[in-house]
Design a protein around this motif. Structure first.
Motif, short mmCIF file in Angstrom:
data_model
loop_
_atom_site.label_atom_id
_atom_site.label_comp_id
_atom_site.label_asym_id
_atom_site.label_seq_id
_atom_site.Cartn_x
_atom_site.Cartn_y
_atom_site.Cartn_z
N ILE A 1 0.84 -1.20 0.00
CA ILE A 1 0.00 0.00 0.00
C ILE A 1 0.87 1.25 0.00
CG2 ILE A 1 -1.63 1.37 1.38
CD1 ILE A 1 -2.94 -1.30 2.21
N ALA A 2 1.94 1.24 0.80
CA ALA A 2 2.85 2.39 0.83
C ALA A 2 3.45 2.64 -0.55
CB ALA A 2 3.95 2.17 1.87
N ARG A 3 3.83 1.57 -1.23
CA ARG A 3 4.40 1.69 -2.59
C ARG A 3 3.34 2.21 -3.57
NH1 ARG A 3 7.81 2.99 -6.12
NH2 ARG A 3 8.23 1.56 -7.80
N LEU A 4 2.13 1.69 -3.51
CA LEU A 4 1.06 2.15 -4.39
C LEU A 4 0.73 3.62 -4.12
CD1 LEU A 4 -1.33 -0.94 -4.31
CD2 LEU A 4 0.10 -0.19 -6.24
N GLN B 1 2.93 5.87 -3.00
CA GLN B 1 4.05 6.61 -3.58
C GLN B 1 3.88 6.77 -5.09
OE1 GLN B 1 7.45 4.30 -2.43
NE2 GLN B 1 7.60 5.24 -0.39
N GLN B 2 3.32 5.76 -5.73
CA GLN B 2 3.09 5.79 -7.18
C GLN B 2 1.87 6.63 -7.54
OE1 GLN B 2 3.26 1.28 -7.35
NE2 GLN B 2 4.11 1.77 -9.35
N GLY B 3 1.13 7.07 -6.55
CA GLY B 3 -0.07 7.88 -6.80
C GLY B 3 -1.27 7.07 -7.24
N LEU B 4 -1.27 5.77 -6.95
CA LEU B 4 -2.35 4.90 -7.39
C LEU B 4 -3.44 4.72 -6.34
CD1 LEU B 4 -0.19 2.19 -9.18
CD2 LEU B 4 -1.38 4.13 -10.21
N VAL B 5 -3.07 4.92 -5.07
CA VAL B 5 -4.03 4.85 -3.97
C VAL B 5 -3.80 6.03 -3.04
CG1 VAL B 5 -4.15 2.31 -4.06
CG2 VAL B 5 -2.63 3.42 -2.40
#
Length: 148
Positions: free
Chosen positions: A74-77, A79-83
């Motif tokens: 979730i943290a990575r998503l 950072q990617q601006g997806l969530v």
């Protein structure tokens, strides 16, 4: 079923399912990678689309990973601006995770390719056979979980 003399015994159903899983996973990975996703990230986005605000623990269960792995994912998503994660109305200490517009676009683009894979996989079956297969898989999953 007894093997015919000199022939190999039939493969176990569990083995055939594992072969399918591995082949499908490889195709799915190749389909979502150009969108900057892993299969697990795609699964998480799909579940968030179906059930916005779902808890991270439930999202982990539905995505077949540990709760710790899901927190990292979730943290990575994010950072990617997806969530995005926002405090829940009922409890400000609880963070609800939802898709961003970019996440929705990425999921939609990936869904198209995943749909093609699924259509190819099931192309030898008519609609009724596909539904029968889906029901049989649900039933098998339920029974295996009961035995665990």
């Amino acid at each position: 079923m007894a093997p015919v003399s000199g022939s190999l015994p039939e493969a176990r159903t569990a083995y055939l399912l594992k072969q399918l899983e591995l082949a499908l996973r490889a195709r799915l990975d190749a389909a979502v990678r150009p969108h900057g996703l892993t299969v697990v990230q795609y699964t998480a986005l799909t579940e968030l689309s179906r059930d916005p605000g779902i808890s991270a623990a439930e999202l982990a269960r539905r995505s077949f990973v540990s709760a710790q792995t899901m927190q990292e994912l979730i943290a990575r998503l994010e950072q990617q601006g997806l969530v995005q994660r926002v405090p829940a109305e009922h409890n400000k200490r609880v963070l609800e995770t939802t898709l961003t517009e970019r996440g929705e676009r990425t999921l939609h683009a990936s869904d198209h390719e995943v749909d093609e894979i699924e259509q190819d996989m099931l192309s030898d079956f008519d609609t009724e056979a596909v539904e029968a297969l889906r029901q049989a898989l649900r039933s098998c999953t339920k029974r295996v979980r009961k035995g665990a």
